[in-house]
Design a protein around this motif. Structure first.
Motif, PDB file in Angstrom:
ATOM      1  N   LEU A 261       0.830  -1.216   0.000  1.00 60.37           N
ATOM      2  CA  LEU A 261       0.000   0.000   0.000  1.00 60.37           C
ATOM      3  C   LEU A 261       0.859   1.259   0.000  1.00 60.37           C
ATOM      4  CD1 LEU A 261      -2.843  -0.944   2.519  1.00 60.37           C
ATOM      5  CD2 LEU A 261      -3.004  -0.733   0.035  1.00 60.37           C
ATOM      6  N   PHE A 262       1.950   1.222   0.739  1.00 53.58           N
ATOM      7  CA  PHE A 262       2.840   2.383   0.775  1.00 53.58           C
ATOM      8  C   PHE A 262       3.400   2.683  -0.615  1.00 53.58           C
ATOM      9  CE2 PHE A 262       7.321   3.778   1.133  1.00 53.58           C
ATOM     10  CZ  PHE A 262       7.083   5.075   1.591  1.00 53.58           C
ATOM     11  N   ARG A 263       3.872   1.651  -1.300  1.00 54.80           N
ATOM     12  CA  ARG A 263       4.458   1.865  -2.621  1.00 54.80           C
ATOM     13  C   ARG A 263       3.411   2.290  -3.648  1.00 54.80           C
ATOM     14  NH1 ARG A 263       8.822  -3.073  -3.517  1.00 54.80           N
ATOM     15  NH2 ARG A 263      10.203  -2.522  -1.787  1.00 54.80           N
ATOM     16  N   ALA A 264       2.221   1.691  -3.553  1.00 53.39           N
ATOM     17  CA  ALA A 264       1.218   1.934  -4.586  1.00 53.39           C
ATOM     18  C   ALA A 264       0.371   3.174  -4.339  1.00 53.39           C
ATOM     19  CB  ALA A 264       0.302   0.708  -4.700  1.00 53.39           C
ATOM     20  N   VAL A 265       0.119   3.507  -3.052  1.00 55.74           N
ATOM     21  CA  VAL A 265      -0.844   4.568  -2.748  1.00 55.74           C
ATOM     22  C   VAL A 265      -0.211   5.750  -2.029  1.00 55.74           C
ATOM     23  CG1 VAL A 265      -3.018   5.106  -1.570  1.00 55.74           C
ATOM     24  CG2 VAL A 265      -2.689   2.848  -2.632  1.00 55.74           C
ATOM     25  N   PHE A 266       0.479   5.489  -0.914  1.00 54.32           N
ATOM     26  CA  PHE A 266       0.882   6.576  -0.025  1.00 54.32           C
ATOM     27  C   PHE A 266       2.207   7.227  -0.397  1.00 54.32           C
ATOM     28  CE2 PHE A 266      -1.775   3.733   2.608  1.00 54.32           C
ATOM     29  CZ  PHE A 266      -2.808   4.617   2.866  1.00 54.32           C
ATOM     30  N   ALA A 267       3.088   6.498  -1.090  1.00 52.04           N
ATOM     31  CA  ALA A 267       4.395   7.057  -1.421  1.00 52.04           C
ATOM     32  C   ALA A 267       4.303   8.357  -2.212  1.00 52.04           C
ATOM     33  CB  ALA A 267       5.240   6.021  -2.168  1.00 52.04           C
ATOM     34  N   PRO A 268       3.457   8.440  -3.256  1.00 51.66           N
ATOM     35  CA  PRO A 268       3.384   9.709  -3.997  1.00 51.66           C
ATOM     36  C   PRO A 268       2.782  10.862  -3.202  1.00 51.66           C
ATOM     37  CG  PRO A 268       2.480   7.879  -5.283  1.00 51.66           C
ATOM     38  CD  PRO A 268       2.625   7.403  -3.878  1.00 51.66           C
TER      39      PRO A 268
ATOM     40  N   LEU B 292       3.466  11.587   0.046  1.00 54.19           N
ATOM     41  CA  LEU B 292       4.352  12.115   1.081  1.00 54.19           C
ATOM     42  C   LEU B 292       5.349  13.088   0.450  1.00 54.19           C
ATOM     43  CD1 LEU B 292       5.081   8.893   3.156  1.00 54.19           C
ATOM     44  CD2 LEU B 292       3.608  10.792   3.776  1.00 54.19           C
ATOM     45  N   SER B 293       5.227  14.340   0.817  1.00 45.77           N
ATOM     46  CA  SER B 293       6.129  15.360   0.260  1.00 45.77           C
ATOM     47  C   SER B 293       7.409  15.500   1.076  1.00 45.77           C
ATOM     48  CB  SER B 293       5.409  16.712   0.194  1.00 45.77           C
ATOM     49  OG  SER B 293       4.946  17.098   1.485  1.00 45.77           O
TER      50      SER B 293
ATOM     51  N   PRO C 177      10.748  14.231   2.567  1.00 52.07           N
ATOM     52  CA  PRO C 177      11.677  13.101   2.413  1.00 52.07           C
ATOM     53  C   PRO C 177      11.913  12.355   3.725  1.00 52.07           C
ATOM     54  CG  PRO C 177      12.543  15.073   1.353  1.00 52.07           C
ATOM     55  CD  PRO C 177      11.354  15.502   2.153  1.00 52.07           C
ATOM     56  N   LYS C 178      11.934  13.081   4.844  1.00 55.55           N
ATOM     57  CA  LYS C 178      12.154  12.427   6.131  1.00 55.55           C
ATOM     58  C   LYS C 178      11.015  11.460   6.459  1.00 55.55           C
ATOM     59  CE  LYS C 178      14.716  16.332   8.097  1.00 55.55           C
ATOM     60  NZ  LYS C 178      14.770  17.304   9.213  1.00 55.55           N
ATOM     61  N   ALA C 179       9.776  11.935   6.288  1.00 55.61           N
ATOM     62  CA  ALA C 179       8.622  11.075   6.558  1.00 55.61           C
ATOM     63  C   ALA C 179       8.601   9.888   5.596  1.00 55.61           C
ATOM     64  CB  ALA C 179       7.337  11.881   6.435  1.00 55.61           C
ATOM     65  N   PHE C 180       8.944  10.146   4.351  1.00 61.20           N
ATOM     66  CA  PHE C 180       8.970   9.078   3.347  1.00 61.20           C
ATOM     67  C   PHE C 180       9.935   7.969   3.758  1.00 61.20           C
ATOM     68  CE2 PHE C 180      10.253   6.832  -0.374  1.00 61.20           C
ATOM     69  CZ  PHE C 180       9.199   6.881  -1.260  1.00 61.20           C
ATOM     70  N   LEU C 181      11.171   8.334   4.098  1.00 60.33           N
ATOM     71  CA  LEU C 181      12.197   7.352   4.429  1.00 60.33           C
ATOM     72  C   LEU C 181      11.884   6.636   5.738  1.00 60.33           C
ATOM     73  CD1 LEU C 181      15.253   9.504   3.360  1.00 60.33           C
ATOM     74  CD2 LEU C 181      14.471   7.410   2.247  1.00 60.33           C
ATOM     75  N   ALA C 182      11.251   7.330   6.692  1.00 59.58           N
ATOM     76  CA  ALA C 182      10.894   6.699   7.963  1.00 59.58           C
ATOM     77  C   ALA C 182       9.795   5.654   7.755  1.00 59.58           C
ATOM     78  CB  ALA C 182      10.444   7.757   8.964  1.00 59.58           C
ATOM     79  N   VAL C 183       8.756   6.021   7.000  1.00 57.99           N
ATOM     80  CA  VAL C 183       7.661   5.086   6.745  1.00 57.99           C
ATOM     81  C   VAL C 183       8.155   3.915   5.896  1.00 57.99           C
ATOM     82  CG1 VAL C 183       5.388   4.811   5.697  1.00 57.99           C
ATOM     83  CG2 VAL C 183       5.921   6.888   6.956  1.00 57.99           C
ATOM     84  N   GLN C 184       9.001   4.198   4.921  1.00 57.10           N
ATOM     85  CA  GLN C 184       9.558   3.139   4.086  1.00 57.10           C
ATOM     86  C   GLN C 184      10.344   2.127   4.930  1.00 57.10           C
ATOM     87  OE1 GLN C 184      13.075   4.032   1.973  1.00 57.10           O
ATOM     88  NE2 GLN C 184      12.605   2.724   0.217  1.00 57.10           N
TER      89      GLN C 184
END
Length: 312
Positions: free
Chosen positions: A251-258, A260-261, A263-270
């Motif tokens: 879900l993160f890769r398909a829906v939520f990744a785009p 998240l603006s 970068p810190k939040a993106f890398l933490a969730v990833q």
């Protein structure tokens, strides 16, 4: 740092148009540090337990006569894939987290996340293949109990396992060629047929189980059928844990990744979703032990034998 100087494969999800923010030392705030330290500790604890418990599964199947059947052999093969996760996938991901915690630039450890992602894909694909094989084996055992040995022969059994590993190996090998059409074909061929077999066999097995239970008259036949049905439920629990562990990452890769603006939040969730996906390998032996008394006895016997070894 100019991100264009690095290979696109270092900052892009495989088979996705989502661009991963390149790691920069100035991302290492107190919140990110706490997150990465927590995830590092979790993976450090899970990695040895994953190896240890799945080695116990393989040894239990090898040394216990009651567990030496085709179903438990497939579970042992699945344990081999889980050992790969604990021995290589999680340590590589730990190394990536440590490099980030030391404020190293991405150019110094680009190969580590690439290797970690490749191994996580291998583990996920081979687990999916084995779960499809296990589901097919359970369906045949319930649908054709009399003809089971004629359908699931030793040659077909070994050929299916070898084919599953070979298909994943080829899919991973071609994934390094960014422009190769074979990598997309092999990944689709490794994923969708296995998913179709898994879903069909799950639904059909429970449907056949309901039909058979009504037609059983003898007590011995009923006891044997209930044993087969219990193994079917155990497989369902394993599949459920795999799905619960991997769905957040999908879900993160398909829906939520785009969406998240930051970068810190993106890398933490990833990092959190990857940790969750890797952690599913430690749960399978616990499920076998909770559901099967023979596994519990075999584990106790192996652990007692280890404790009673005298030093030379």
């Amino acid at each position: 740092m100019n991100s264009s100087s690095h290979s696109p494969s270092c900052n892009q999800f495989p088979f996705s148009s989502v661009i991963v923010p390149e790691w920069r030392p100035n991302f290492l705030s107190s919140e990110i540090s706490a997150t990465l330290i927590s995830l590092t500790i979790v993976n450090l604890l899970l990695s040895p337990f994953t190896i240890f418990l799945n080695v116990l599964v393989i040894l239990a199947v090898k040394t216990t006569r009651q567990l030496r059947n085709k179903y438990n052999t497939l579970l042992a093969c699945l344990a081999g894939a889980d050992i790969l996760t604990g021995a290589l996938g999680q340590p590589l991901f730990i190394a990536e987290l440590v490099y980030r915690l030391t404020a190293s630039p991405a150019s110094e450890f680009c190969i580590i996340p690439l290797a970690a992602r490749s191994l996580s894909r291998i583990s996920a694909l081979i687990s999916l293949q084995h779960l499809a094989l296990i589901s097919a084996e359970r369906y045949i055992s319930i649908k054709f109990p009399v003809k089971y040995d004629n359908f699931v022969t030793k040659r077909r059994f070994i050929g299916s396992v070898v084919l599953a590993w070979s298909l994943v190996f080829l899919a991973t090998l071609f994934s390094f060629y960014r422009q190769s059409i074979f990598k997309y074909f092999l990944h689709l061929f490794a994923i969708f047929p296995a998913m179709s077999i898994l879903i069909f066999c799950r639904i059909a097995s429970y449907h056949e189980a309901r039909k058979r239970i009504a037609n059983i008259t003898t007590q011995s036949a009923k006891a044997k059928f209930l044993k087969e049905k219990k193994a079917l439920k155990t497989t369902s629990y394993v599949i459920g844990v795999v799905l619960l562990s991997n769905i957040p990452m999908i879900l993160f890769r398909a829906v939520f990744a785009p969406l998240l603006s930051s970068p810190k939040a993106f890398l933490a969730v990833q990092s959190f979703t990857i940790t969750l996906a890797l952690s599913n390998s430690v749960f399978n032996p616990l499920i076998y032990c909770a559901r099967n008394e023979q596994y519990r006895r075999a584990f106790k016997k192996l652990l007692c034998r280890t404790n009673n070894v005298q030093p030379v």
